[in-house]
Design an enzyme around this catalytic site. Structure first.
Site, short mmCIF file in Angstrom:
data_model
loop_
_atom_site.label_atom_id
_atom_site.label_comp_id
_atom_site.label_asym_id
_atom_site.label_seq_id
_atom_site.Cartn_x
_atom_site.Cartn_y
_atom_site.Cartn_z
N ASN A 10 0.87 -1.18 0.00
CA ASN A 10 0.00 0.00 0.00
C ASN A 10 0.90 1.22 0.00
OD1 ASN A 10 -1.80 2.05 0.49
ND2 ASN A 10 -2.27 1.43 2.60
N LYS A 12 0.08 4.24 -0.30
CA LYS A 12 -0.60 5.41 0.28
C LYS A 12 -0.42 6.63 -0.65
CE LYS A 12 0.18 3.47 4.82
NZ LYS A 12 0.01 3.66 6.24
N HIS A 100 -9.59 0.96 4.69
CA HIS A 100 -8.31 1.16 5.39
C HIS A 100 -8.58 2.10 6.58
CE1 HIS A 100 -4.24 2.48 6.28
NE2 HIS A 100 -3.83 1.40 5.66
N GLU A 102 -7.01 4.53 7.70
CA GLU A 102 -6.83 5.96 7.41
C GLU A 102 -8.07 6.52 6.73
OE1 GLU A 102 -3.05 5.56 5.43
OE2 GLU A 102 -2.14 5.03 7.36
N GLU A 172 -5.54 -5.12 10.40
CA GLU A 172 -4.56 -4.06 10.60
C GLU A 172 -4.87 -3.31 11.90
OE1 GLU A 172 -2.52 -2.94 6.71
OE2 GLU A 172 -4.26 -1.64 6.90
N GLY A 178 2.14 2.21 10.74
CA GLY A 178 3.06 3.33 10.60
C GLY A 178 3.71 3.74 11.91
N SER A 218 3.18 -2.24 10.31
CA SER A 218 4.64 -2.24 10.51
C SER A 218 5.28 -3.59 10.21
CB SER A 218 4.99 -1.78 11.94
OG SER A 218 4.52 -0.45 12.15
C1 PEP Z 1 -0.89 0.10 5.93
O1 PEP Z 1 -1.02 1.30 5.77
O2 PEP Z 1 -1.73 -0.67 5.43
C2 PEP Z 1 0.23 -0.38 6.72
C3 PEP Z 1 0.21 -1.61 7.15
O3 PEP Z 1 1.22 0.52 6.97
P1 PEP Z 1 2.64 0.20 7.69
O4 PEP Z 1 3.16 -1.08 7.11
O5 PEP Z 1 3.49 1.39 7.36
O6 PEP Z 1 2.36 0.08 9.15
#
Ligand code: PEP
Length: 256
Positions: A10, A12, A100, A102, A172, A178, A218
């Site tokens: 992703n 973003k 997601h 976000e 997630e 993040g 992460s």
């Molecule tokens: C994501 O945005 O789906 C995600 C898992 O981000 P990160 O790996 O940076 O935590």
């Protein structure tokens, strides 16, 4: 039949078209073609990068799929700023992320909207990657399994077993996205297993056994192997580590 891992990046809101083309080319160059027999790989760049990135993979004849990060469920019309499913289909998207955290937290996306998007995508034969996950306060409050399974039930409302079989779920935890704070393999497994049990309850064991449940939050080249070794984790949705070809490629290798 064993489930094939899926590693989806992703990106973003990162990468102009030239930057996206360079990253896609690096990923293509370093991807051992044999790995793609063992693991499915996708990248989800911003809308404007989809076509250029798809073109890189097509030119190289490398089997890396392209997905969108969001979509609108209405077919066309006066929806300024939105992108339709036909538009991403025409580019050749095989996947689309929906719900997601976000989008839920910054843009107010609701469970009902996630459901509308997922159902419209399935109708167009694009696989929705349905994201679910709890905030830190919900985790600390101890109700995270109820919270996440309620998100799953809402996302699948009105679907039948055949529809559900054409989806992917990504667990997630918001506190891990993040932040550099990854869920432990045991924490991730507990929730991924609960997601599968919920899908089994809704649509039967056969659908649940074939469903791919990803972990995201992460995930990186250092922790991917242990997370992917868990029985109910069938891949990863990768944010930050998907923006560097090196780390993304290493995660794909771990998923083989
Ligand atoms: C994501 O945005 O789906 C995600 C898992 O981000 P990160 O790996 O940076 O935590």
């Amino acid at each position: 039949m064993p489930r094939k891992n899926l590693i989806a990046g992703n990106w973003k809101m990162n990468s102009t078209i030239p930057e996206a083309v360079v990253l896609a080319q690096e990923i293509s160059n370093r991807m051992e073609r044999d790995w793609l027999e063992l693991v499915d790989v996708a990248v989800c760049p911003p809308f404007v990068d989809l076509k250029p990135v798809k073109s890189v993979f097509e030119f190289d004849r490398v089997d890396i799929a392209v997905g969108a990060q969001n979509v609108y469920w209405e077919p066309k019309g006066a929806f300024t700023g939105e992108i339709s499913i036909a538009m991403i289909k025409n580019i050749g998207c095989a996947f689309c992320i929906v719900g997601h955290s976000e989008r839920r937290n910054l843009f107010g996306e609701t469970n009902e909207e996630v459901n509308l998007k997922a159902r419209a995508l399935i109708e167009a034969d694009i696989t929705p990657i349905i994201c679910v996950g709890e905030s830190l306060s919900v985790r600390d409050g101890g109700t995270y399994l109820d919270f996440v399974t309620a998100q799953v039930r809402a996302a699948y409302a009105g679907m039948d077993a055949a529809d559900a079989a054409r989806t992917v779920v990504a667990y997630e935890p918001v506190w891990a996205i993040g932040t550099g704070r990854t869920a432990t393999p045991e924490q991730a497994e507990e929730v991924c297993a609960a997601i599968r049990a919920t899908v089994s309850d809704m649509f039967g064991a056969e659908v649940a056994e074939s469903l791919r449940v990803l972990y995201g939050g992460s995930m990186n080249e250092g922790n991917a192997a242990l997370l992917l070794a868990e029985p109910d984790i069938d891949g990863g949705l990768i944010g930050g580590a998907a923006l560097k070809a090196d780390s993304f490629i290493q995660i794909v290798k771990e998923a083989c």
